[in-house]
Design a protein around this motif. Structure first.
Motif, PDB file in Angstrom:
ATOM      1  N   LEU A   1       0.833  -1.207   0.000  1.00 48.91           N
ATOM      2  CA  LEU A   1       0.000   0.000   0.000  1.00 48.91           C
ATOM      3  C   LEU A   1       0.867   1.256   0.000  1.00 48.91           C
ATOM      4  CD1 LEU A   1      -3.029  -0.683   2.307  1.00 48.91           C
ATOM      5  CD2 LEU A   1      -3.014  -0.066  -0.096  1.00 48.91           C
ATOM      6  N   LYS A   2       1.971   1.199   0.757  1.00 49.81           N
ATOM      7  CA  LYS A   2       2.857   2.374   0.786  1.00 49.81           C
ATOM      8  C   LYS A   2       3.438   2.625  -0.592  1.00 49.81           C
ATOM      9  CE  LYS A   2       4.043   3.518   5.344  1.00 49.81           C
ATOM     10  NZ  LYS A   2       4.891   3.436   6.496  1.00 49.81           N
ATOM     11  N   VAL A   3       3.877   1.543  -1.243  1.00 53.76           N
ATOM     12  CA  VAL A   3       4.430   1.693  -2.587  1.00 53.76           C
ATOM     13  C   VAL A   3       3.352   2.224  -3.530  1.00 53.76           C
ATOM     14  CG1 VAL A   3       5.432   0.447  -4.531  1.00 53.76           C
ATOM     15  CG2 VAL A   3       6.132  -0.113  -2.214  1.00 53.76           C
ATOM     16  N   PHE A   4       2.130   1.710  -3.367  1.00 58.47           N
ATOM     17  CA  PHE A   4       1.027   2.141  -4.217  1.00 58.47           C
ATOM     18  C   PHE A   4       0.802   3.644  -4.052  1.00 58.47           C
ATOM     19  CE2 PHE A   4      -3.643   2.341  -5.125  1.00 58.47           C
ATOM     20  CZ  PHE A   4      -3.531   2.002  -6.457  1.00 58.47           C
ATOM     21  N   ALA A   5       0.824   4.110  -2.792  1.00 54.62           N
ATOM     22  CA  ALA A   5       0.615   5.539  -2.540  1.00 54.62           C
ATOM     23  C   ALA A   5       1.702   6.362  -3.224  1.00 54.62           C
ATOM     24  CB  ALA A   5       0.621   5.795  -1.037  1.00 54.62           C
ATOM     25  N   THR A   6       2.955   5.901  -3.138  1.00 54.44           N
ATOM     26  CA  THR A   6       4.049   6.620  -3.788  1.00 54.44           C
ATOM     27  C   THR A   6       3.841   6.671  -5.295  1.00 54.44           C
ATOM     28  OG1 THR A   6       5.379   5.513  -2.146  1.00 54.44           O
ATOM     29  CG2 THR A   6       6.537   6.820  -3.765  1.00 54.44           C
ATOM     30  N   TYR A   7       3.461   5.518  -5.859  1.00 54.57           N
ATOM     31  CA  TYR A   7       3.215   5.467  -7.304  1.00 54.57           C
ATOM     32  C   TYR A   7       2.129   6.456  -7.705  1.00 54.57           C
ATOM     33  CZ  TYR A   7       5.883   1.272  -8.657  1.00 54.57           C
ATOM     34  OH  TYR A   7       6.861   0.385  -8.967  1.00 54.57           O
ATOM     35  N   ARG A   8       1.047   6.499  -6.917  1.00 59.34           N
ATOM     36  CA  ARG A   8      -0.063   7.380  -7.298  1.00 59.34           C
ATOM     37  C   ARG A   8       0.396   8.833  -7.322  1.00 59.34           C
ATOM     38  NH1 ARG A   8      -2.739   4.633 -10.114  1.00 59.34           N
ATOM     39  NH2 ARG A   8      -3.995   6.491 -10.360  1.00 59.34           N
ATOM     40  N   LEU A   9       1.205   9.175  -6.321  1.00 60.65           N
ATOM     41  CA  LEU A   9       1.693  10.547  -6.232  1.00 60.65           C
ATOM     42  C   LEU A   9       2.505  10.891  -7.471  1.00 60.65           C
ATOM     43  CD1 LEU A   9       1.115  12.245  -3.752  1.00 60.65           C
ATOM     44  CD2 LEU A   9       3.481  11.928  -3.046  1.00 60.65           C
ATOM     45  N   ALA A  10       3.371   9.945  -7.881  1.00 59.84           N
ATOM     46  CA  ALA A  10       4.203  10.176  -9.053  1.00 59.84           C
ATOM     47  C   ALA A  10       3.361  10.174 -10.320  1.00 59.84           C
ATOM     48  CB  ALA A  10       5.290   9.125  -9.139  1.00 59.84           C
ATOM     49  N   ASP A  11       2.328   9.308 -10.346  1.00 58.55           N
ATOM     50  CA  ASP A  11       1.482   9.239 -11.539  1.00 58.55           C
ATOM     51  C   ASP A  11       0.688  10.524 -11.738  1.00 58.55           C
ATOM     52  OD1 ASP A  11       2.415   6.766 -11.866  1.00 58.55           O
ATOM     53  OD2 ASP A  11       0.624   5.716 -11.169  1.00 58.55           O
ATOM     54  N   LEU A  12       0.376  11.161 -10.612  1.00 62.53           N
ATOM     55  CA  LEU A  12      -0.334  12.433 -10.690  1.00 62.53           C
ATOM     56  C   LEU A  12       0.478  13.425 -11.511  1.00 62.53           C
ATOM     57  CD1 LEU A  12      -2.993  13.122  -9.367  1.00 62.53           C
ATOM     58  CD2 LEU A  12      -1.732  14.334  -7.593  1.00 62.53           C
TER      59      LEU A  12
END
Lengths: 449, 270
Positions: free
Chosen positions: A174-185
């Motif tokens: 989940l932490k990695v997912f959150a980081t990815y989402r931030l970068a994808d934004l």
């Protein structure tokens, strides 16, 4: 042979096998391991053959990229979503690495995951990842790239959480997912801005704009903002700069998935994006300096952490980050060919190191007995070049991972959690509105508190 | 298998050496084939030499979480003359410890043998036992996300405790039973030896292992039930299933197999 047919074969094979198998899987069918293993090997074998044929065609005329335009997915006023692919000297090494290393990892995993309940699930995700990665590397525009980018991200997260019955993998995923989402934004905003300002988000358009072929002047901020966003997106994917640290958390999955994602392909999607966006990035001094800054600081921090790590996979993760940092610097300095060679070399070696990491103990013993006993440490390593007074301080600094996690905890997560708690409290608080006819709140809410 | 100093061999014995080599290699291949019956990814219809190659290659394969099953499935330790178990198919589930009771009137050797064998075999068996009954707590879970830490142990993934015990892949075919020791001796002599050593006494009297004797003179078996009481084993011993060779007996089966007698005449003629 027609390059577009070859390309569709290349993209279609993993996608079709994924769709076919997952549909049957959802309906409750499953196959013996032997059949799954052999089919996967055949799929990667075929993909490699297709790739070699495609390579011949690309390198017959290396000056010109092969462009394949299928048309638009949809059109909306002035916006069109192009389905177009581009094959050139940047695409081919990345695509080749993806196919070759995924194939090796697949054949490794057939024995590694033998009898694991998630056998089929692992190969489904690997096939979907291969499709996503190839889409990233062959797309001719940012719009299409995002599709593959998201697939790579989601398969990566699902493989980190491969062992779903334990809490830590899921938490870290989940932490990695959150980081990815931030970068994808960042990448999403960059696409919108590119369409708004450049009229299109295709690589060719980036080059045109950057070389001022267009005729009319484009203000520097239009370059800077998009370039900075793309640099941040790439940093997220490659665990650099502000996003550094998630790579070590991603080591919860089975070893072969760590090899293909965090040693080989997924983390190198960042440098790929940078190489594609390089014309725009180099137009902006801010973005170039930022890129160099992110790369160099991550490289220095990660190499220190890597030297103080006591476990195999975290150490490899930070070693990966070091090399990626150096690759970022090379791209910032404009040494694109060097960066490309660096990517290929690094991905190959790192994937091998990851695959060898479970046998590290026996490797260690074999090495020492091969040398006729125990190898004595020579003390000749780079750390010894530092003054003794620094060595200890830097060691502590590195032991605590440069305090970057604590820093993020303090400046981002804790305030965020506090805010969330506050909002929850406001939402759950018994209403004291004077106009309300019934002032006493339902007792159940009080109990829940 | 390597033979040392073959060049020093007198030429008159070279033919013997070649014969021996052939026999030893065949024995290795047969043993390997018997082992592969537990490996799902080996087709038993293949030859014994293919089995030998398979066993050798999986021992060094980088992506192989089960290079071998080690002491998995072991349930018995037989301490006695080798003639006691001759011709028996024990399914690779027993420790066989040579001890000649006829040569040991004062039980000196028995004390030495049991002093080593009970803690070692008993310890191994208990490690497998507990790793099987609760693999996450006493064992170390599945091997696949393991991360070597400090070159001395493994932990799961990114952070956590060092794991102890055996991984799931090692114990997945194990049957959690306490090991049964079969010692060629008499009840009084055995108990005297066991009680003389506090470690053995703890193993036996606290029932961490099960103990039985096989009487040297008539082969009768008695099982120890604790507190000095012995129970005769009646009616369970013969007849055992008989097979013409081990391969015939285990072929096509992957589960645990009961003990069988292998027809020795057939082996002699082969």
């Amino acid at each position: 042979m027609n390059p577009s047919l070859l390309l569709f074969g290349l993209l279609g094979l993993p996608l079709a096998s994924f769709l076919l198998w997952s549909c049957f899987w959802l309906l409750g069918f499953t196959w013996p391991e032997k059949i799954i293993g052999r089919t996967v090997k055949v799929v990667y074998g075929l993909m490699f053959l297709l790739f070699l044929t495609l390579c011949l065609q690309v390198y017959q005329n290396p000056q010109h990229a092969i462009e394949i335009r299928v048309g638009d997915w949809f059109q909306l006023n002035h916006y069109e979503y192009p389905l177009a692919f581009q094959l050139d000297y940047i695409t081919m090494p990345f695509a080749g690495l993806t196919i070759l290393l995924s194939g090796i990892v697949a054949s490794f995993s057939v024995t590694y995951l033998h009898r694991d309940p998630g056998f089929l699930r692992f190969f489904l995700l690997l096939l979907l990842f291969s499709f996503g990665a190839l889409l990233v590397f062959t797309a001719s525009s940012l719009d299409l790239l995002i599709g593959g980018w998201e697939l790579v991200g989601i398969t990566s997260v699902l493989l980190i959480a491969f062992f779903q019955y334990r809490p830590e993998p899921v938490k870290n995923a989940l932490k990695v997912f959150a980081t990815y989402r931030l970068a994808d934004l960042c990448i999403l905003v960059a696409v919108f801005l590119a369409h708004q300002w450049y009229g299109s988000a295709e690589w060719s358009r980036f080059r045109e704009i950057a070389s001022h072929q267009d005729g009319h002047e484009i203000p520097a901020t239009m370059f800077s903002l998009i370039a900075v966003l793309l640099v941040l997106a790439a940093s997220g994917k490659s665990s650099q700069g502000p996003f550094c640290g998630w790579l070590a958390r991603a080591m919860e999955g089975p070893t072969p998935s760590s090899a293909i994602f965090y040693g080989a392909i997924s983390v190198h999607a960042g440098p790929y994006l940078l190489l594609r966006a390089a014309p725009v990035i180099h137009q902006s001094l801010t973005a170039t300096i930022l890129l160099f800054f992110i790369g160099s600081t991550t490289a220095v921090l990660a190499t220190m952490i890597q030297r103080s790590c006591s476990d195999a996979k975290t150490s490899l993760a930070y070693a990966s980050q070091t090399q990626l940092g150096i690759i970022f610097c090379e791209i910032a300095l404009g040494w694109h060919t060097l960066a490309l060679i660096h990517v290929v070399g690094h991905a190959t070696v790192r994937a091998m190191q990851f695959l060898r990491s479970p046998s590290m103990l026996s490797d260690y013993h074999r090495q020492h007995s091969g040398a006729g006993g125990v190898l004595q440490a020579t003390g000749k390593h780079y750390d010894a070049l530092l003054p003794v007074k620094w060595q200890r301080k830097l060691y502590c600094f590195a032991m605590f991972r440069g305090f970057h996690e604590a820093l993020w905890e303090r400046i981002l997560w804790r305030p965020l959690y506090a805010l969330i708690r506050l909002l929850v409290k406001i939402e759950r608080a018994p209403s004291r509105h004077p106009m309300k006819p019934n002032p006493s709140p339902p007792p159940s809410i009080v109990v829940a508190e | 298998m390597d033979y040392f100093d073959v060049d020093l061999m007198p030429s008159s014995h070279i033919s013997d050496l070649i014969k021996l080599r052939g026999k030893v290699d065949e024995a290795r291949a047969r043993a390997a084939h018997e082992r592969t019956r537990r490996f799902e990814n080996f087709d038993q219809r293949r030859s014994i030499y293919a089995a030998l190659r398979h066993v050798k290659s999986r021992s060094v394969h980088l992506g192989e979480p089960r290079p071998e099953y080690g002491h998995c499935t072991n349930a018995v330790a037989v301490v006695g003359r080798r003639s006691t178990t001759q011709g028996l198919f024990l399914d690779r589930r027993s420790f066989l410890i040579s001890y000649d009771v006829t040569n040991d009137p004062e039980d000196r050797y028995l004390a030495a043998v049991l002093g080593a064998v009970i803690p070692v075999c008993g310890g191994i068996n208990l490690e497998y036992y507990f790793s099987t009954v609760d693999n996450e707590r006493y064992g170390c879970g599945t091997k696949l996300p393991h991360n070597i830490s400090g070159l001395l142990g493994v932990m799961n993934g990114y952070q956590g405790d060092l794991r102890t015990g055996l991984p799931l892949q090692t114990v997945e075919i194990h049957e959690p039973v306490r090991i049964l020791f079969v010692v060629e001796s008499t009840p009084d002599r055995l108990i005297k030896v066991v009680h003389a050593n506090p470690l053995l006494k703890e193993f036996v009297e606290n029932r961490w292992i099960r103990l039985s004797i096989i009487r040297p003179d008539d082969g009768a078996i008695q099982i120890y039930r604790g507190n000095g009481s012995w129970e005769d084993l009646i009616g369970d011993e013969e007849p055992l299933p008989i097979a013409s060779s081990s391969r015939d007996y285990y072929f096509g089966k992957r589960d645990h197999l009961p003990v069988a007698r292998i027809n020795a005449n057939h082996l002699m003629s082969a």
